[in-house]
Scaffold this motif. Structure first.
Motif, mmCIF file in Angstrom:
data_model
loop_
_atom_site.group_PDB
_atom_site.id
_atom_site.type_symbol
_atom_site.label_atom_id
_atom_site.label_comp_id
_atom_site.label_asym_id
_atom_site.label_seq_id
_atom_site.Cartn_x
_atom_site.Cartn_y
_atom_site.Cartn_z
ATOM 1 N N ALA A 280 0.788 -1.244 0.061
ATOM 2 C CA ALA A 280 0.130 -0.023 0.005
ATOM 3 C C ALA A 280 0.976 1.211 0.033
ATOM 4 N N THR A 281 1.886 1.096 0.751
ATOM 5 C CA THR A 281 2.919 2.510 0.654
ATOM 6 C C THR A 281 3.336 2.634 -0.400
ATOM 7 N N ALA A 282 3.960 1.467 -1.233
ATOM 8 C CA ALA A 282 4.673 1.446 -2.430
ATOM 9 C C ALA A 282 3.509 2.159 -3.582
ATOM 10 N N GLN A 283 2.308 1.544 -3.503
ATOM 11 C CA GLN A 283 1.415 2.090 -4.449
ATOM 12 C C GLN A 283 1.086 3.793 -4.066
ATOM 13 N N GLN A 284 0.920 4.029 -2.821
ATOM 14 C CA GLN A 284 0.878 5.315 -2.533
ATOM 15 C C GLN A 284 1.830 6.170 -2.948
ATOM 16 N N ASN A 285 3.104 5.734 -2.662
ATOM 17 C CA ASN A 285 4.272 6.716 -3.034
ATOM 18 C C ASN A 285 4.234 6.667 -4.654
ATOM 19 N N ALA A 286 4.071 5.802 -5.451
ATOM 20 C CA ALA A 286 4.002 5.705 -6.800
ATOM 21 C C ALA A 286 2.907 6.713 -7.117
ATOM 22 N N GLY A 287 1.873 6.688 -6.703
ATOM 23 C CA GLY A 287 0.662 7.395 -6.850
ATOM 24 C C GLY A 287 1.019 9.136 -6.760
ATOM 25 N N THR A 288 1.616 9.335 -5.545
ATOM 26 C CA THR A 288 2.196 10.443 -5.146
ATOM 27 C C THR A 288 3.263 10.942 -6.093
ATOM 28 N N GLN A 289 4.157 9.946 -6.369
ATOM 29 C CA GLN A 289 5.239 10.468 -7.373
ATOM 30 C C GLN A 289 4.622 10.544 -8.775
ATOM 31 N N ALA A 290 3.823 9.932 -9.055
ATOM 32 C CA ALA A 290 3.025 10.226 -10.515
ATOM 33 C C ALA A 290 2.309 11.469 -10.358
ATOM 34 N N GLU A 291 1.577 11.694 -9.058
ATOM 35 C CA GLU A 291 0.962 13.266 -9.144
ATOM 36 C C GLU A 291 1.915 14.172 -9.237
ATOM 37 N N MET A 292 3.311 14.115 -8.312
ATOM 38 C CA MET A 292 4.290 15.111 -8.562
ATOM 39 C C MET A 292 4.721 15.141 -9.962
ATOM 40 N N THR A 293 4.996 14.326 -10.559
ATOM 41 C CA THR A 293 5.667 14.268 -11.881
ATOM 42 C C THR A 293 4.437 14.859 -12.942
ATOM 43 N N GLN A 294 3.232 14.625 -12.707
ATOM 44 C CA GLN A 294 2.164 15.377 -13.506
ATOM 45 C C GLN A 294 1.994 16.925 -13.250
ATOM 46 N N LYS A 295 2.084 17.162 -11.833
ATOM 47 C CA LYS A 295 2.206 18.701 -11.503
ATOM 48 C C LYS A 295 3.354 19.162 -12.132
ATOM 49 N N GLN A 296 4.445 18.739 -12.132
ATOM 50 C CA GLN A 296 5.855 19.158 -12.619
ATOM 51 C C GLN A 296 5.626 19.469 -14.175
ATOM 52 N N ALA A 297 5.003 18.437 -14.772
ATOM 53 C CA ALA A 297 4.812 18.633 -16.330
ATOM 54 C C ALA A 297 3.961 19.731 -16.592
ATOM 55 N N SER A 298 2.541 19.646 -15.778
ATOM 56 C CA SER A 298 1.729 20.888 -15.881
ATOM 57 C C SER A 298 2.381 22.094 -15.663
ATOM 58 N N THR A 299 3.137 22.307 -14.756
ATOM 59 C CA THR A 299 3.808 23.359 -14.512
ATOM 60 C C THR A 299 4.685 23.870 -15.342
ATOM 61 N N SER A 300 5.289 22.946 -15.840
ATOM 62 C CA SER A 300 6.455 23.064 -16.997
ATOM 63 C C SER A 300 5.846 23.547 -18.288
ATOM 64 N N ALA A 301 4.578 22.870 -18.461
ATOM 65 C CA ALA A 301 3.895 23.178 -19.511
ATOM 66 C C ALA A 301 3.097 24.702 -19.488
ATOM 67 N N ALA A 302 2.825 24.903 -18.347
ATOM 68 C CA ALA A 302 2.254 26.172 -18.060
ATOM 69 C C ALA A 302 3.320 27.233 -18.086
ATOM 70 N N THR A 303 4.452 27.022 -17.590
ATOM 71 C CA THR A 303 5.772 28.104 -17.611
ATOM 72 C C THR A 303 6.026 28.210 -19.028
ATOM 73 N N MET A 304 6.126 27.169 -19.760
ATOM 74 C CA MET A 304 6.430 27.320 -21.446
ATOM 75 C C MET A 304 5.300 28.206 -22.038
ATOM 76 N N LYS A 305 4.060 27.824 -21.811
ATOM 77 C CA LYS A 305 3.124 28.836 -22.534
ATOM 78 C C LYS A 305 3.027 30.145 -22.227
ATOM 79 N N GLN A 306 3.422 30.561 -20.612
ATOM 80 C CA GLN A 306 3.666 31.725 -20.452
ATOM 81 C C GLN A 306 4.773 32.279 -20.980
ATOM 82 N N GLN A 307 5.677 31.915 -21.246
ATOM 83 C CA GLN A 307 6.972 32.256 -22.030
ATOM 84 C C GLN A 307 6.678 32.439 -23.387
ATOM 85 N N GLN A 308 5.909 31.452 -24.073
ATOM 86 C CA GLN A 308 5.568 31.877 -25.606
ATOM 87 C C GLN A 308 4.478 32.961 -25.463
#
Length: 157
Positions: A76-104
């Protein structure tokens, strides 16, 4: 006298047989008591061993249960960590995409401003060029008018 002697001997033999019989019975009783004690000890040991085995079995089952719970918790901890990691990666990707869009968007605004500046500058240059042409034309007209007036004045004079 012989009869008495026989009777005495008979009594002694009966006495000896009775003593021997009593001793034999006592030995048999003692033997029976020892066998009963051994049987009791055997049963107690057997019962003790059965209890020990039952306790060991319970302990093994408890430990297996604990292992299973630990494994489930780890999973359960591993799944939770994987989920949290995926969420963080998703947030980072979203943030990166948002930052790139703002820069453009910022680049586009800067390019539009630069284009407007160049268009205004070009427009002003055209305006200045047209004003200069107009001034030159007006000066030319003035010069022609002055010449015509001078020529007319000379004719009239």
């Amino acid at each position: 006298a012989t009869a008495q002697q026989n009777a005495g001997t008979q009594a002694e033999m009966t006495q000896k047989q009775a003593s021997t019989s009593a001793a034999t019975m006592k030995q048999q009783q003692q033997q029976q008591q020892r066998e009963q004690q051994q049987a009791l000890l055997y049963l107690q040991n057997h019962h003790y061993l059965q209890n020990q085995q039952a306790q060991e079995l319970e302990l093994q089952q408890y430990l297996q249960h604990q292992k299973a719970q630990s494994a489930e918790a780890a999973s359960a901890t591993a799944q939770q960590n994987a989920g949290t990691q995926a969420e963080m990666t998703q947030k980072q990707a979203s943030t990166s995409a948002a930052t790139m869009k703002q820069q453009q968007q910022q680049q586009q605004r800067e390019q539009q401003q630069a284009l407007l500046y160049l268009q205004n500058h070009h427009y002003l240059q055209n305006q200045q060029a047209q004003e200069l042409e107009l001034q030159q034309y007006l000066q030319h007209q003035k010069a022609q008018s002055a010449e015509a007036a001078s020529a007319t004045a000379q004719q009239n004079a």
